[in-house]
Design an enzyme around this catalytic site. Structure first.
Site: not given
Length: 366
Positions: A101, A199, A251
């Site tokens: 920006y 995780e 996982d």
């Protein structure tokens, strides 16, 4: 600590100015300004067998002002260098989003970024050619770094002065939020036996609630999915400077194995920083496909994308070991995947009283 930070700021500013001066010298010599970079494509990423991390290959490409598009890229680089140097002079920082920006206020319209991906890539280009990280440019990502919980006392340098914090005794159950530049942290003292990168937030909370960090002198690092650079950097520093083992608990699916790969070996996107971010000595705890079978865990079927990802990992140098080939082949055979929280099917304490102690003992960690 302050003098160290001041020195890194001075080095970063000096290298940025050197880049701009190089463009100027090329102009004065009547040459077309160029900036040479490694070719940033997957085909130019190599697995370094010695350091066990991803690095760029020998192919390079040039940003050259011999075309309108190329000249615009170098113009944007020059304006960005000026902004970063001024930011360092003023001791301020900004986010990658803010840079995008901010370019709207630059007087040359051709220096404005068309999107944030363009400004992000330019910062990465400047990292590569200057051999300085964006953190030393005082550039911050939008995402947060890791949260730590465990027997570690640190000193953090902030713009409001230094703070000494114990990452168990001086924090709530949420833990200590590391800054975007973990190199502003000094390790003072610790009783860490090993670091465990986790995780998911749910599993991280389970370990803390069950007192796993206290019972096993563990520093629990919440990865929050694909880990941010700050998370990978603090993990590497903990291993290298404190000489403690690092293990990764995720996982049981191919995307989580890649999270482990990112911690241990680096990622293709940040190959220029692999030796700064990656911890090749990190070990994988689980969830293993073998665990899914042995503990009869609740599962979901593998989707086609999961199967393709697993097959791709069989050709990935990071997973070309007997252990990983055996586990991946087993997962393809059973056609199932499981989350960390699936261990709760055997009770809320099973993960800390049975699964992790057994697995870590097998690995020689405890």
């Amino acid at each position: 600590m302050a003098s160290k930070k001041q020195h890194s700021d001075e080095v970063a500013r000096e290298r940025l100015i050197d880049l701009a001066a190089d463009f100027y010298d090329q102009f004065v010599a009547g040459e077309i300004p160029t900036m040479e970079l490694p070719t940033r494509t997957k085909s130019n990423i190599e697995y370094d067998e010695d350091s066990h991390v991803w690095v760029y290959g020998d192919r390079t490409s040039k940003r050259s002002a011999n075309s309108v598009r190329g000249a615009q890229k170098l113009l944007k680089a020059t304006y960005t260098i000026e902004f970063l140097a001024r930011q360092l002079d003023e001791g301020r920082s900004s986010t990658l989003r803010e840079l995008y920006y901010l370019s709207e206020s630059w007087d040359a319209k051709d220096a404005h970024f068309s999107n944030q991906d363009e400004s992000n890539q330019l910062i990465e280009d400047l990292e590569i050619v200057s051999n300085v990280t964006r953190e030393d440019f005082h550039m911050r990502p939008e995402e947060s770094g890791a949260k730590l919980m465990g027997p570690l006392k640190i000193r953090e340098q902030t713009n409001r002065g230094d703070r000494e914090i114990h990452c168990q005794l001086d924090v709530g159950q949420g833990g200590y939020q590391i800054p975007n530049n973990p190199d502003t942290i000094e390790f003072l003292e610790h009783d860490i036996d090993f670091v465990m990168c986790v995780e998911t937030g749910g599993m991280r909370d389970r370990l803390v609630e069950n007192g796993f960090d206290e019972e096993y002198n563990t520093l629990v690092v919440h990865l929050g999915g694909q880990p941010a650079r700050a998370t990978r950097r603090i993990t590497k520093r903990l291993h290298d400077e404190l000489d403690v083992p690092v293990v990764v608990f995720t996982d049981g699916d191919p995307w989580s194995y890649r999270i482990f790969g990112s911690v241990a070996y680096g990622s293709i996107k940040s190959a220029h920083l692999s030796e700064y971010l990656a911890t090749p000595e990190a070990k994988f705890v689980g969830i293993q496909p073998q665990d899914i079978v042995e503990y009869d865990l609740p599962t979901d079927p593998l989707a086609d994308s999961d199967i393709n990802a697993l097959k791709s990992e069989l050709d990935d140098p990071r997973f070309m070991t007997d252990y990983w080939e055996e586990q991946i082949e087993l997962q393809l055979d059973i056609g199932k995947k499981a989350e960390q929280q699936a261990l709760a099917a055997r009770g809320l304490d099973f993960v800390t009283e049975e699964y992790l102690p057994t697995r870590l003992d097998e690995m020689g960690i405890i």
